[in-house]
Motif scaffolding. Sequence first.
Motif, PDB file in Angstrom:
ATOM      1  N   MET A 122       0.832  -1.208   0.000  1.00  0.00           N
ATOM      2  CA  MET A 122       0.000   0.000   0.000  1.00  0.00           C
ATOM      3  C   MET A 122       0.863   1.252   0.000  1.00  0.00           C
ATOM      4  SD  MET A 122      -3.357  -0.801   2.016  1.00  0.00           S
ATOM      5  CE  MET A 122      -4.089   0.192   0.768  1.00  0.00           C
ATOM      6  N   GLY A 141       1.138   3.807   1.929  1.00  0.00           N
ATOM      7  CA  GLY A 141       1.733   4.304   3.176  1.00  0.00           C
ATOM      8  C   GLY A 141       3.206   3.972   3.320  1.00  0.00           C
ATOM      9  N   ALA A 142       3.539   2.703   3.165  1.00  0.00           N
ATOM     10  CA  ALA A 142       4.907   2.257   3.371  1.00  0.00           C
ATOM     11  C   ALA A 142       5.851   2.931   2.371  1.00  0.00           C
ATOM     12  CB  ALA A 142       4.981   0.750   3.222  1.00  0.00           C
ATOM     13  N   ARG A 159       6.540   6.540   3.280  1.00  0.00           N
ATOM     14  CA  ARG A 159       7.441   6.705   4.403  1.00  0.00           C
ATOM     15  C   ARG A 159       8.892   6.512   3.985  1.00  0.00           C
ATOM     16  NH1 ARG A 159       6.333   2.926   8.797  1.00  0.00           N
ATOM     17  NH2 ARG A 159       5.203   1.885   7.126  1.00  0.00           N
ATOM     18  N   GLY A 201     -18.126  10.190   0.154  1.00  0.00           N
ATOM     19  CA  GLY A 201     -16.849   9.935  -0.512  1.00  0.00           C
ATOM     20  C   GLY A 201     -16.496  10.985  -1.546  1.00  0.00           C
ATOM     21  N   ASP A 202     -17.491  11.731  -2.004  1.00  0.00           N
ATOM     22  CA  ASP A 202     -17.188  12.826  -2.933  1.00  0.00           C
ATOM     23  C   ASP A 202     -16.428  13.933  -2.205  1.00  0.00           C
ATOM     24  OD1 ASP A 202     -18.587  11.554  -4.910  1.00  0.00           O
ATOM     25  OD2 ASP A 202     -20.360  12.856  -4.808  1.00  0.00           O
ATOM     26  N   ILE A 203     -15.476  14.533  -2.880  1.00  0.00           N
ATOM     27  CA  ILE A 203     -14.780  15.699  -2.343  1.00  0.00           C
ATOM     28  C   ILE A 203     -14.998  16.849  -3.323  1.00  0.00           C
ATOM     29  CG2 ILE A 203     -12.548  16.660  -1.658  1.00  0.00           C
ATOM     30  CD1 ILE A 203     -12.866  14.377   0.069  1.00  0.00           C
ATOM     31  N   SER A 211      -7.121  13.958  -2.623  1.00  0.00           N
ATOM     32  CA  SER A 211      -6.910  14.038  -1.178  1.00  0.00           C
ATOM     33  C   SER A 211      -6.544  12.675  -0.622  1.00  0.00           C
ATOM     34  CB  SER A 211      -8.138  14.591  -0.484  1.00  0.00           C
ATOM     35  OG  SER A 211      -9.168  13.645  -0.542  1.00  0.00           O
ATOM     36  N   SER A 212      -6.759  11.631  -1.408  1.00  0.00           N
ATOM     37  CA  SER A 212      -6.293  10.335  -0.972  1.00  0.00           C
ATOM     38  C   SER A 212      -4.807  10.230  -1.272  1.00  0.00           C
ATOM     39  CB  SER A 212      -7.037   9.235  -1.726  1.00  0.00           C
ATOM     40  OG  SER A 212      -6.273   8.057  -1.695  1.00  0.00           O
ATOM     41  N   THR A 213      -4.012  10.091  -0.221  1.00  0.00           N
ATOM     42  CA  THR A 213      -2.569   9.955  -0.450  1.00  0.00           C
ATOM     43  C   THR A 213      -2.186   8.473  -0.485  1.00  0.00           C
ATOM     44  OG1 THR A 213      -2.178  10.064   1.912  1.00  0.00           O
ATOM     45  CG2 THR A 213      -1.988  12.124   0.687  1.00  0.00           C
ATOM     46  N   GLY A 214      -3.174   7.620  -0.384  1.00  0.00           N
ATOM     47  CA  GLY A 214      -2.894   6.195  -0.351  1.00  0.00           C
ATOM     48  C   GLY A 214      -2.723   5.620  -1.738  1.00  0.00           C
ATOM     49  N   ARG A 215      -3.817   5.144  -2.285  1.00  0.00           N
ATOM     50  CA  ARG A 215      -3.700   4.407  -3.546  1.00  0.00           C
ATOM     51  C   ARG A 215      -3.380   5.278  -4.738  1.00  0.00           C
ATOM     52  NH1 ARG A 215      -8.995   1.122  -1.773  1.00  0.00           N
ATOM     53  NH2 ARG A 215      -9.711   3.254  -1.711  1.00  0.00           N
ATOM     54  N   TYR A 264      -4.699  18.333   0.754  1.00  0.00           N
ATOM     55  CA  TYR A 264      -5.354  18.984   1.885  1.00  0.00           C
ATOM     56  C   TYR A 264      -5.119  20.491   1.809  1.00  0.00           C
ATOM     57  CZ  TYR A 264      -6.798  14.967   4.710  1.00  0.00           C
ATOM     58  OH  TYR A 264      -7.438  13.875   5.207  1.00  0.00           O
ATOM     59  N   GLY A 302      -6.744  19.431   6.785  1.00  0.00           N
ATOM     60  CA  GLY A 302      -7.901  19.452   5.894  1.00  0.00           C
ATOM     61  C   GLY A 302      -8.891  20.550   6.220  1.00  0.00           C
TER      62      GLY A 302
END
Lengths: 637, 637
Positions: A1, A3-4, A7, A196-198, A250-254, A297, A366
């Motif tokens: 994912m 996150g790792a 980092r 879920g909409d931004i 705004s999703s910093t993940g996927r 953000y 945010g």
Amino acid sequence: MGGAKVRQRYLHSVTKDEALQKWLGSCPLRELEGEVVAANQALGRITAKPVHALQSSPHYAASAMDGIAVWAKDTVLAAPLRPVKLVVGVDCFLVDTGDPLPQGADAVIMIENVVLEGTNCYIEASVAPWANVRPVGEDIIAGEILLPRFRHITPVDLGALLAAGVGHVSVLARPRVAIIPTGDELVPPGSVLKKGDIVEYNSAIISGEVELWGGQPVVWATVADDAALLSQAVAAAAAASDVVLVIAGSSTGRGDFTVDVLEKIGTVLVHGVAMRPGKPVVLATVGITPVVGLPGYPVSMHLCLETFVKPLLHAYNRQPLPPLARVDGILTRRLVSPFGVLEHVRVQAGYVGGQIIVTPLGRGAGVVSSLMRSDGMVIVPAESEGIAEGETVSVILRKTLETIADTLVCIGSHDLALDVVADLLRVSYGMHLQTSHVGSMGGLLSLKRNFSHLCTSHLLDEASGQYNIPYVKRLFPDEDMIIINLVERWQGFIHRKGDTFTGWHDLSKGRFVNRQRGAGTRALLDYHLKLQGIDTRTIEGYTREESTHLAVACAVEAGNADVGLGILSAAENFGLSFVPVCLEQFAIVMRGESLSDPRVVALLETIRSREFAERVEKLGGYETNKSGEVVWSSHAR
Amino acid sequence: MGGAKVRQRYLHSVTKDEALQKWLGSCPLRELEGEVVAANQALGRITAKPVHALQSSPHYAASAMDGIAVWAKDTVLAAPLRPVKLVVGVDCFLVDTGDPLPQGADAVIMIENVVLEGTNCYIEASVAPWANVRPVGEDIIAGEILLPRFRHITPVDLGALLAAGVGHVSVLARPRVAIIPTGDELVPPGSVLKKGDIVEYNSAIISGEVELWGGQPVVWATVADDAALLSQAVAAAAAASDVVLVIAGSSTGRGDFTVDVLEKIGTVLVHGVAMRPGKPVVLATVGITPVVGLPGYPVSMHLCLETFVKPLLHAYNRQPLPPLARVDGILTRRLVSPFGVLEHVRVQAGYVGGQIIVTPLGRGAGVVSSLMRSDGMVIVPAESEGIAEGETVSVILRKTLETIADTLVCIGSHDLALDVVADLLRVSYGMHLQTSHVGSMGGLLSLKRNFSHLCTSHLLDEASGQYNIPYVKRLFPDEDMIIINLVERWQGFIHRKGDTFTGWHDLSKGRFVNRQRGAGTRALLDYHLKLQGIDTRTIEGYTREESTHLAVACAVEAGNADVGLGILSAAENFGLSFVPVCLEQFAIVMRGESLSDPRVVALLETIRSREFAERVEKLGGYETNKSGEVVWSSHAR
């Protein structure tokens, strides 16, 4: 994912100063082409080359006053007892200020200094050649440099251009700034929102700032979280623009594609800066175009914008960065910050008891409203773990010191009637009332420490069943204090329509949402729970805290809680049901000396006005017949 | 004639403060209607009423990080040695930052803190309800006041509006400002000019300022000097506008209709203010509209505009006047001002030797270039007759202190090569070079007193026939000084083409125009006159002084003189003939210590550059092969 991966990359993050130096030092600054604009369209533009005057001003020798134009040599012998006679129309000519000198005449005598008798004109003093004459070019000489290169054109400059016959000016083109929002979750403002909409509003903030910094913003279509699409969009924007800004979803993940894409189609100079917020910023180039990957953000985004984009646009426009206004102030709340991170905290500032007081705002990256409400920013150095309450900090201001000094600071409990007071003070007195909502007890402590002018409080004393007075007596034992009624208001249970809620003993059936410790509403709850003999441990959500009535009602409306204690207007704001509990006193506490502050006088006049009563009663759930009354005073007045 | 009438009226003139108080106190401020604009068009506008949020942000409970969404109560028993197993898709759900929480889930655990094995998810610590969740309305709660009334809308505000679902805002209409130029002599910019024509450029200056102050300028057609026409125009403008500005014709003699017209169709509050410039201003009302009669001279006009119109527009817009930036500095030249008059003097400011130095600019009310060149203003109190050189004065700045501190100050003789230096410094180093033209001797004296960093000089010593060195030795006997060659240039006689001028002995035949005392060119003239044995009294115009080469050439071109001594490029600028006299040294004089100032280093690099040589030689009449050479130094280096 994601996150790792993130980092790991950040291990190599650089300091803000290093990043800035690398960025401004090595990112290309495309030579902007000049464009020619009409002089009267040039306000605020920047000259691309020196502007030369095309004609002199004045363009003829002009009389500098009302009088007679003469040949100076004809006047040499004039004296009080031996006046010289000149014939009007032959030896001299009547002229007004600004009139051209008749051919050959070379001086003007003030009308007050001549005696006119028909066409005869007597003068009693000689005049030097060119006296009282504005020579050609007195103001501007044809050919001279009127405006230097890179001059920011002012209104006065416009006048000078026109006076000098310059109808068109060559100005720097405004740097084109492409703004590319990215993210599957983004929807345009005004959309009907699903979970879920931004709402994509970052581009509006960026466009506004870019305009103020002399750039030309162009918002590109939002790009979905797809590396190929993003790559395509960035390449096209880089070819067409002087700066490209990619706003991460705004999703910093996927969806953290930006840095990968920039690595592929350009050169990444910096990824990750040891500052907060704004850490994930990417500084890169694609071809000869600087590209910034901004965090999504808004608070992080804005800091990166100010840190890395503002200096770039000023460099393009060849203008120095406007200096930051700074002031020292006293920190009212401890600021914790991890070692090694340069922390940027938005703050509110006030001027109380002869010193600037500085209160940190919430630090959620945010929370766009914290940007909106901020008076300035405090930077906590990386080598510090925080700053203690009461320490002096340097604030970078975004308001003038004058506005801050004029503002009345009220810290305490929140009530919608305060919004009405603030609005009326603005309309009738041009005054600013700054309110912070920390609950009644927090407000009293702030007042005690001279962090505010006023406190709003509705603390019910469990022992006496009395509002506010016991608390003020306890906290300010020897001080001259006064309590004034602002409003009386109904408190009650707020729950969703259709849900059954009949009273205190239904509290154990649903999920409760509480107010924070120190809030008057929490004191009210505890007072009644004790009266009713209800154990707080039987109430699910007793420990869940919100800090305003609206936030409590909002949680109930959203279905994240079933019931809360609050005021009627908060319930009505969300169309919720309200079960009244009691009418309580909501008061203003202040030092007696404040009564002589003209701003406080204005405030009291406002609270006692008919307009205040009318507007507050319209909100519902309020009684105003005691508004403005002195509830208690420690000293006789 | 007008003069006498005007003087009589001015007997009743009031002070600036009295006038301002009367004006702002009694002139009506029409209630401006609001207008509704789209949020993305609202930047810089002012809210007409409080703006409430229409939707909460976030509008759903959102994960604050990448992780798994859980039911907090399921995690209560989790501990490092006793992990709780949850099944993904049943007991917990993978979420990214910003994702909505699945219905019922009430907490998020960071992805770093869970162990995923297939669809099994192990957690080793409990989590509190609502941990790592952004609650609905964390940022903005529907119904709350987002922007207060009379808020100047910033880019961040735009973002907040869109986030809160507010697509349109009610803003104050910009006050409409009618600008009416008057005067028979006015012609539009770009006209072919006849003698006596005045280019109407005041309206462009006013429009620009009005725009910057948040007003909406409308320039009305120029009105001839005719009371009936003016009356008609003012009445029409007053009916259609929130402020009317009448610009008097620059002739204050025969055409002073404004006050008469305003007395007839309105109420004159103030006519004549004891300030200079700007004394003849008229403050009046027509119906409910404030009307200002502005003087026609640009410097007077501008001061009246700032004094009486700027506060009015800010009052309309409900904004405080921006505070004036002030700094104390040392006056470099005596300022004389009559008792009883509040005198406003435009100044240039510099930062030399650790102090701010303040140099008054010319005080001609008609000189728009003094406005353009000014760094600020000094106000001489009415009860003073002036301020002595060397005294400390308070300057109202219109530049930042930073820009002033960064500017290299050069006072002395003028040469076009200096313009080239200034331009190259701007382009290559972003540096400002401020030049003042007071002649070589004035420049050396300024340097002596530490009023400048550099002096430009070309003083020929009569005794030795040597340039500059004897003067520097005499004036700076014990100081570490250095003289550096800027250029060598041709001096010669400038005369009109077609006129015969062969040399020195033709000087007695025509009208000469000289340079001021202390100018190098004047020293050159005197040196040669002595060599030639010519008595200065035989030269008509020997006492007529201009202060630059261009001004001398301009006087010759205009036919107000027949010959002058000056440089080739000045002659060529006006297409005049040039009879060479000599090639002279034009040098920069400075203190030795200045060599370590990085700005001076940049300057020397510039003077020694190929580009400088090329650009200067293109001007004609220059030799640059010695440019940048040290001519003389008092100390070995």
